[in-house]
Design a protein around this motif. Structure first.
Motif, PDB file in Angstrom:
ATOM      1  N   LEU A  33       0.806  -1.219   0.000  1.00 44.76           N
ATOM      2  CA  LEU A  33       0.000   0.000   0.000  1.00 44.76           C
ATOM      3  C   LEU A  33       0.838   1.268   0.000  1.00 44.76           C
ATOM      4  CD1 LEU A  33      -2.665  -1.133   2.631  1.00 44.76           C
ATOM      5  CD2 LEU A  33      -3.027  -0.906   0.173  1.00 44.76           C
ATOM      6  N   LEU A  34       2.009   1.214   0.609  1.00 45.70           N
ATOM      7  CA  LEU A  34       2.817   2.425   0.786  1.00 45.70           C
ATOM      8  C   LEU A  34       3.476   2.894  -0.508  1.00 45.70           C
ATOM      9  CD1 LEU A  34       4.549   1.594   4.201  1.00 45.70           C
ATOM     10  CD2 LEU A  34       2.629   3.139   3.818  1.00 45.70           C
ATOM     11  N   SER A  35       3.867   1.946  -1.365  1.00 42.75           N
ATOM     12  CA  SER A  35       4.657   2.312  -2.549  1.00 42.75           C
ATOM     13  C   SER A  35       3.876   3.162  -3.548  1.00 42.75           C
ATOM     14  CB  SER A  35       5.171   1.045  -3.244  1.00 42.75           C
ATOM     15  OG  SER A  35       4.092   0.288  -3.742  1.00 42.75           O
ATOM     16  N   VAL A  36       2.552   3.024  -3.558  1.00 40.73           N
ATOM     17  CA  VAL A  36       1.757   3.731  -4.560  1.00 40.73           C
ATOM     18  C   VAL A  36       1.267   5.094  -4.058  1.00 40.73           C
ATOM     19  CG1 VAL A  36      -0.541   2.849  -3.909  1.00 40.73           C
ATOM     20  CG2 VAL A  36      -0.015   3.285  -6.329  1.00 40.73           C
ATOM     21  N   ARG A  37       1.451   5.393  -2.774  1.00 45.27           N
ATOM     22  CA  ARG A  37       0.894   6.632  -2.202  1.00 45.27           C
ATOM     23  C   ARG A  37       1.496   7.883  -2.824  1.00 45.27           C
ATOM     24  NH1 ARG A  37       0.352   5.729   4.331  1.00 45.27           N
ATOM     25  NH2 ARG A  37      -1.211   4.068   4.235  1.00 45.27           N
ATOM     26  N   ASN A  38       2.821   7.916  -2.956  1.00 48.40           N
ATOM     27  CA  ASN A  38       3.469   9.113  -3.509  1.00 48.40           C
ATOM     28  C   ASN A  38       3.008   9.388  -4.928  1.00 48.40           C
ATOM     29  OD1 ASN A  38       4.941   9.619  -1.165  1.00 48.40           O
ATOM     30  ND2 ASN A  38       6.680   8.375  -1.832  1.00 48.40           N
ATOM     31  N   LEU A  63      -2.757  13.374  -7.984  1.00 47.96           N
ATOM     32  CA  LEU A  63      -3.882  14.168  -7.487  1.00 47.96           C
ATOM     33  C   LEU A  63      -3.615  15.655  -7.685  1.00 47.96           C
ATOM     34  CD1 LEU A  63      -6.538  14.509  -5.929  1.00 47.96           C
ATOM     35  CD2 LEU A  63      -5.243  14.338  -3.803  1.00 47.96           C
ATOM     36  N   ARG A  64      -2.391  16.063  -7.386  1.00 51.12           N
ATOM     37  CA  ARG A  64      -2.016  17.470  -7.593  1.00 51.12           C
ATOM     38  C   ARG A  64      -2.093  17.839  -9.072  1.00 51.12           C
ATOM     39  NH1 ARG A  64       4.001  19.096  -6.032  1.00 51.12           N
ATOM     40  NH2 ARG A  64       4.336  17.771  -7.865  1.00 51.12           N
ATOM     41  N   THR A  65      -1.580  16.959  -9.925  1.00 52.63           N
ATOM     42  CA  THR A  65      -1.597  17.213 -11.373  1.00 52.63           C
ATOM     43  C   THR A  65      -3.022  17.297 -11.906  1.00 52.63           C
ATOM     44  OG1 THR A  65       0.482  15.987 -11.570  1.00 52.63           O
ATOM     45  CG2 THR A  65      -0.737  16.404 -13.600  1.00 52.63           C
ATOM     46  N   ALA A  66      -3.870  16.355 -11.484  1.00 51.07           N
ATOM     47  CA  ALA A  66      -5.267  16.333 -11.943  1.00 51.07           C
ATOM     48  C   ALA A  66      -6.024  17.568 -11.467  1.00 51.07           C
ATOM     49  CB  ALA A  66      -5.952  15.060 -11.444  1.00 51.07           C
ATOM     50  N   SER A  67      -5.743  18.017 -10.260  1.00 47.95           N
ATOM     51  CA  SER A  67      -6.409  19.218  -9.727  1.00 47.95           C
ATOM     52  C   SER A  67      -6.013  20.456 -10.519  1.00 47.95           C
ATOM     53  CB  SER A  67      -6.048  19.409  -8.252  1.00 47.95           C
ATOM     54  OG  SER A  67      -6.450  18.303  -7.483  1.00 47.95           O
ATOM     55  N   LEU A  68      -4.728  20.565 -10.867  1.00 51.59           N
ATOM     56  CA  LEU A  68      -4.252  21.704 -11.650  1.00 51.59           C
ATOM     57  C   LEU A  68      -4.836  21.699 -13.060  1.00 51.59           C
ATOM     58  CD1 LEU A  68      -0.490  21.745 -10.556  1.00 51.59           C
ATOM     59  CD2 LEU A  68      -2.239  23.408  -9.931  1.00 51.59           C
ATOM     60  N   ARG A  69      -5.063  20.517 -13.587  1.00 51.41           N
ATOM     61  CA  ARG A  69      -5.620  20.391 -14.942  1.00 51.41           C
ATOM     62  C   ARG A  69      -7.149  20.424 -14.960  1.00 51.41           C
ATOM     63  NH1 ARG A  69      -1.814  15.398 -17.228  1.00 51.41           N
ATOM     64  NH2 ARG A  69       0.108  16.611 -17.467  1.00 51.41           N
ATOM     65  N   HIS A  70      -7.771  20.551 -13.775  1.00 52.05           N
ATOM     66  CA  HIS A  70      -9.237  20.523 -13.642  1.00 52.05           C
ATOM     67  C   HIS A  70      -9.820  19.225 -14.194  1.00 52.05           C
ATOM     68  CE1 HIS A  70      -9.199  24.715 -12.369  1.00 52.05           C
ATOM     69  NE2 HIS A  70      -8.402  24.975 -13.395  1.00 52.05           N
ATOM     70  N   ASP A  71      -9.094  18.161 -13.960  1.00 49.75           N
ATOM     71  CA  ASP A  71      -9.525  16.815 -14.373  1.00 49.75           C
ATOM     72  C   ASP A  71     -10.424  16.250 -13.270  1.00 49.75           C
ATOM     73  OD1 ASP A  71      -9.835  14.189 -15.049  1.00 49.75           O
ATOM     74  OD2 ASP A  71      -7.709  13.776 -15.373  1.00 49.75           O
ATOM     75  N   LEU A 116      -9.308   6.580  -3.872  1.00 45.29           N
ATOM     76  CA  LEU A 116      -8.257   5.557  -3.785  1.00 45.29           C
ATOM     77  C   LEU A 116      -7.306   5.837  -2.622  1.00 45.29           C
ATOM     78  CD1 LEU A 116      -7.401   5.095  -7.576  1.00 45.29           C
ATOM     79  CD2 LEU A 116      -8.640   3.492  -6.115  1.00 45.29           C
ATOM     80  N   LEU A 117      -6.986   7.094  -2.411  1.00 46.93           N
ATOM     81  CA  LEU A 117      -6.114   7.463  -1.290  1.00 46.93           C
ATOM     82  C   LEU A 117      -6.794   7.194   0.049  1.00 46.93           C
ATOM     83  CD1 LEU A 117      -4.444  10.767  -2.548  1.00 46.93           C
ATOM     84  CD2 LEU A 117      -3.238   8.743  -1.728  1.00 46.93           C
ATOM     85  N   LEU A 118      -8.072   7.542   0.139  1.00 51.84           N
ATOM     86  CA  LEU A 118      -8.806   7.289   1.383  1.00 51.84           C
ATOM     87  C   LEU A 118      -8.875   5.796   1.678  1.00 51.84           C
ATOM     88  CD1 LEU A 118     -11.774   9.842   1.130  1.00 51.84           C
ATOM     89  CD2 LEU A 118      -9.780   9.968   2.619  1.00 51.84           C
ATOM     90  N   ARG A 119      -9.126   5.004   0.647  1.00 52.27           N
ATOM     91  CA  ARG A 119      -9.148   3.544   0.830  1.00 52.27           C
ATOM     92  C   ARG A 119      -7.772   3.036   1.276  1.00 52.27           C
ATOM     93  NH1 ARG A 119     -12.041  -0.941  -0.395  1.00 52.27           N
ATOM     94  NH2 ARG A 119     -10.895  -2.818  -0.956  1.00 52.27           N
ATOM     95  N   ASN A 120      -6.733   3.577   0.670  1.00 48.06           N
ATOM     96  CA  ASN A 120      -5.365   3.187   1.013  1.00 48.06           C
ATOM     97  C   ASN A 120      -5.070   3.481   2.480  1.00 48.06           C
ATOM     98  OD1 ASN A 120      -2.378   3.461   1.283  1.00 48.06           O
ATOM     99  ND2 ASN A 120      -2.412   2.990  -0.894  1.00 48.06           N
ATOM    100  N   TYR A 121      -5.438   4.674   2.937  1.00 48.67           N
ATOM    101  CA  TYR A 121      -5.202   5.049   4.338  1.00 48.67           C
ATOM    102  C   TYR A 121      -6.027   4.193   5.298  1.00 48.67           C
ATOM    103  CZ  TYR A 121      -2.784   9.286   2.749  1.00 48.67           C
ATOM    104  OH  TYR A 121      -1.895  10.158   2.182  1.00 48.67           O
ATOM    105  N   LEU A 122      -7.273   3.925   4.932  1.00 48.70           N
ATOM    106  CA  LEU A 122      -8.142   3.145   5.823  1.00 48.70           C
ATOM    107  C   LEU A 122      -7.686   1.694   5.930  1.00 48.70           C
ATOM    108  CD1 LEU A 122     -11.634   4.568   4.800  1.00 48.70           C
ATOM    109  CD2 LEU A 122     -10.546   4.800   7.025  1.00 48.70           C
ATOM    110  N   LEU A 123      -7.209   1.122   4.826  1.00 45.63           N
ATOM    111  CA  LEU A 123      -6.723  -0.260   4.856  1.00 45.63           C
ATOM    112  C   LEU A 123      -5.481  -0.401   5.731  1.00 45.63           C
ATOM    113  CD1 LEU A 123      -7.206  -1.355   1.135  1.00 45.63           C
ATOM    114  CD2 LEU A 123      -8.430  -2.242   3.110  1.00 45.63           C
ATOM    115  N   SER A 124      -4.671   0.647   5.777  1.00 40.54           N
ATOM    116  CA  SER A 124      -3.470   0.616   6.626  1.00 40.54           C
ATOM    117  C   SER A 124      -3.723   1.263   7.994  1.00 40.54           C
ATOM    118  CB  SER A 124      -2.307   1.319   5.924  1.00 40.54           C
ATOM    119  OG  SER A 124      -2.656   2.643   5.580  1.00 40.54           O
ATOM    120  N   HIS A 125      -5.003   1.595   8.260  1.00 41.45           N
ATOM    121  CA  HIS A 125      -5.441   2.154   9.552  1.00 41.45           C
ATOM    122  C   HIS A 125      -4.756   3.483   9.879  1.00 41.45           C
ATOM    123  CE1 HIS A 125      -7.564  -1.576  10.328  1.00 41.45           C
ATOM    124  NE2 HIS A 125      -6.456  -2.242  10.033  1.00 41.45           N
ATOM    125  N   ASP A 126      -4.453   4.264   8.852  1.00 37.95           N
ATOM    126  CA  ASP A 126      -3.914   5.614   9.054  1.00 37.95           C
ATOM    127  C   ASP A 126      -5.077   6.610   9.031  1.00 37.95           C
ATOM    128  OD1 ASP A 126      -1.276   4.718   9.160  1.00 37.95           O
ATOM    129  OD2 ASP A 126      -1.074   4.786   6.983  1.00 37.95           O
TER     130      ASP A 126
END
Length: 471
Positions: free
Chosen positions: A167-172, A178-186, A196-206
């Motif tokens: 789970l950790l390797s894909v977070r960065n 996410l930053r790129t998509a936000s800047l592009r208004h995607d 996907l990030l929220l699911r990642n954090y919840l699965l690792s209990h962060d």
């Protein structure tokens, strides 16, 4: 021997014909993707994804389809072509004479089909090895016609990492995209990556990191309903862990209402319903009986927990917890259900206060199977302070005296219920206004034939429950 050979030849010819039909179906999708690229209209992409489920099953049953597509569409000088062909056990059919425009939409759509095939055939290692190349490829493009395809590709990248427990390797990469998509208004990719990030954090209990993400990002208002439902579900789980049960209840109800009402969403609806039952119990409410009857799936553990809370029987609650511990842990609701112990005790005290005008603390301790009279006195005092019961404690003589029951209309409860209904109606009205779609002033006039085609597509979308994608 000759008859068996003839049968084998016929089967081989039938298989080749079936493969060619599937290839033609994919080629028709290429035409729609080309139109989407030229007209910047994502409704053509929605049409492609509407047939994605049945196509996925057909590709799984015909191993030669994807190698043939790759061989026909990818240029000879493409560096990754040979590597992609090695992912399949079958060799491609003879190369077609047709010429294909190798545009980014078609390229990423083929990669998406490859991802799905690798996931369905349980080639998770190959799926994860393909991910870095896909991330690099998506970052090199900036086209709004790719938004829907990229959102789905990111889902399968994250899913592959999740299945291997990495789970950790894909977070960065997710945070950067996410930053790129936000800047592009995607909008579509932004909404997908947030979930996907929220699911990642919840699965690792962060939980704290998930909460920080929710505070710092703005979820797109015009995202697809399926993504909105998923976002509200994760938000409900975060709020429930952080003891904000009222906000969690609002979010999980919104998730259930926003979820697509199709067979594919049954698993999500079951998970959301289970979470909703636990949150309602933590709020001190008892779920309605129809909740357990109207939903498919095994809700017996949650029905028994509800029964224990309603009866205020601590002994029965412990038995249910022990019996269904594995089921609760599988649903990731075990820690929340452990909190219900206090609710069981409070319910028991409420029942006792209604049954007895005066009762000793020792009898309460025996009836509720508590540890000692001291702990009983503390629990009863807390129940009085929290407004669970209307009573007083005589500490010297060791008994509880119940007060007279007041008329409910003399309390603030009816006003609070009325306020909740008004808020729901206003929220429903605002969502309805936001979902309305109007044509642009500079939109070209379309012919009667195109209007008829749009009406047919709209009816099909309504029948299949994909109206949100059509709009």
């Amino acid at each position: 021997m000759s008859e068996s050979k003839d049968i084998e030849m016929k089967d081989a010819d039938a298989s080749i014909e079936e493969t060619k039909q599937i290839i033609e179906e994919i080629e028709s999708s290429f035409n729609l993707l080309e139109k989407a690229s030229n007209t910047f209209d994502n409704r053509y992409i929605s049409k492609v994804f509407r047939d994605f489920g049945p196509l996925r099953k057909k590709i799984l049953q015909n191993d030669q389809v994807l190698p043939t597509i790759i061989n026909n569409v990818f240029p000879t000088n493409n560096q990754y072509k040979e590597h992609l062909l090695k992912l399949f056990n079958s060799s491609p059919l003879d190369k077609s004479d047709k010429s294909y425009s190798f545009i980014p939409e078609i390229e990423l759509y083929i990669y998406l089909l490859i991802q799905v095939y690798l996931l369905d055939t349980e080639k998770i290692t190959e799926l994860n090895e393909l991910s870095p190349h896909l991330i690099k490829l998506m970052n090199s493009y900036n086209r709004r016609s790719l938004d829907f395809i990229q959102a789905k590709i990111w889902f399968y990248i994250s899913r592959g990492k999740e299945l291997t427990g990495d789970l950790l390797s894909v977070r960065n990469e997710l945070l950067f995209s996410l930053r790129t998509a936000s800047l592009r208004h995607d909008t579509e990719t932004t909404a997908s990556i947030i979930t996907l990030l929220l699911r990642n954090y919840l699965l690792s209990h962060d939980i704290q990191q998930a909460s920080n993400l929710v505070e710092k990002v703005t979820f797109p208002d015009n995202a697809a309903n399926a993504l909105v439902a998923r976002y509200y579900y994760y938000l409900a789980r975060i709020n429930a862990v952080q003891l904000d049960y009222s906000s969690a209840h609002e979010c999980v109800i919104a998730a259930i209402r926003k979820a697509p009402q199709t067979k594919l969403a049954n698993g999500f609806l079951q998970s959301a319903t289970k979470l909703n039952i636990v949150i309602e119990l933590l709020m001190g409410e008892i779920p309605e009986l129809k909740t357990f009857k109207s939903n498919k799936g095994n809700l017996d553990p949650y029905f028994n927990v509800t029964k224990a809370v309603k009866l205020g029987d601590l002994k029965f609650f412990k038995e249910v917890l022990k019996k269904y511990e594995s089921a609760f842990k599988k649903d990731d609701n075990y820690t929340l259900i452990l909190r219900l112990r206090q609710n069981v005790i409070k319910t028991g005290i409420r029942i006792i206060s209604l049954s007895y005008s005066k009762i000793s603390l020792k009898d309460i301790c025996i009836k509720l199977h508590l540890d000692s009279e001291e702990s009983t006195e503390y629990i009863v005092s807390k129940a009085i302070r929290d407004g669970v019961i209307e009573a007083t404690i005589n500490h010297e003589k060791g008994f509880m005296q119940s007060n007279e029951i007041l008329d409910i209309y003399s309390t603030k409860l009816p006003q609070q219920e009325f306020d909740q209904r008004i808020k729901f109606c206003l929220s429903l009205h605002n969502d309805s206004v936001k979902s309305m779609r109007f044509p642009n002033d500079n939109e070209q006039k379309i012919t009667n034939k195109e209007i008829e085609n749009d009406e047919v597509e709209l009816l099909k979308a309504i029948e299949e429950g994909d109206l949100d994608d059509f709009l």
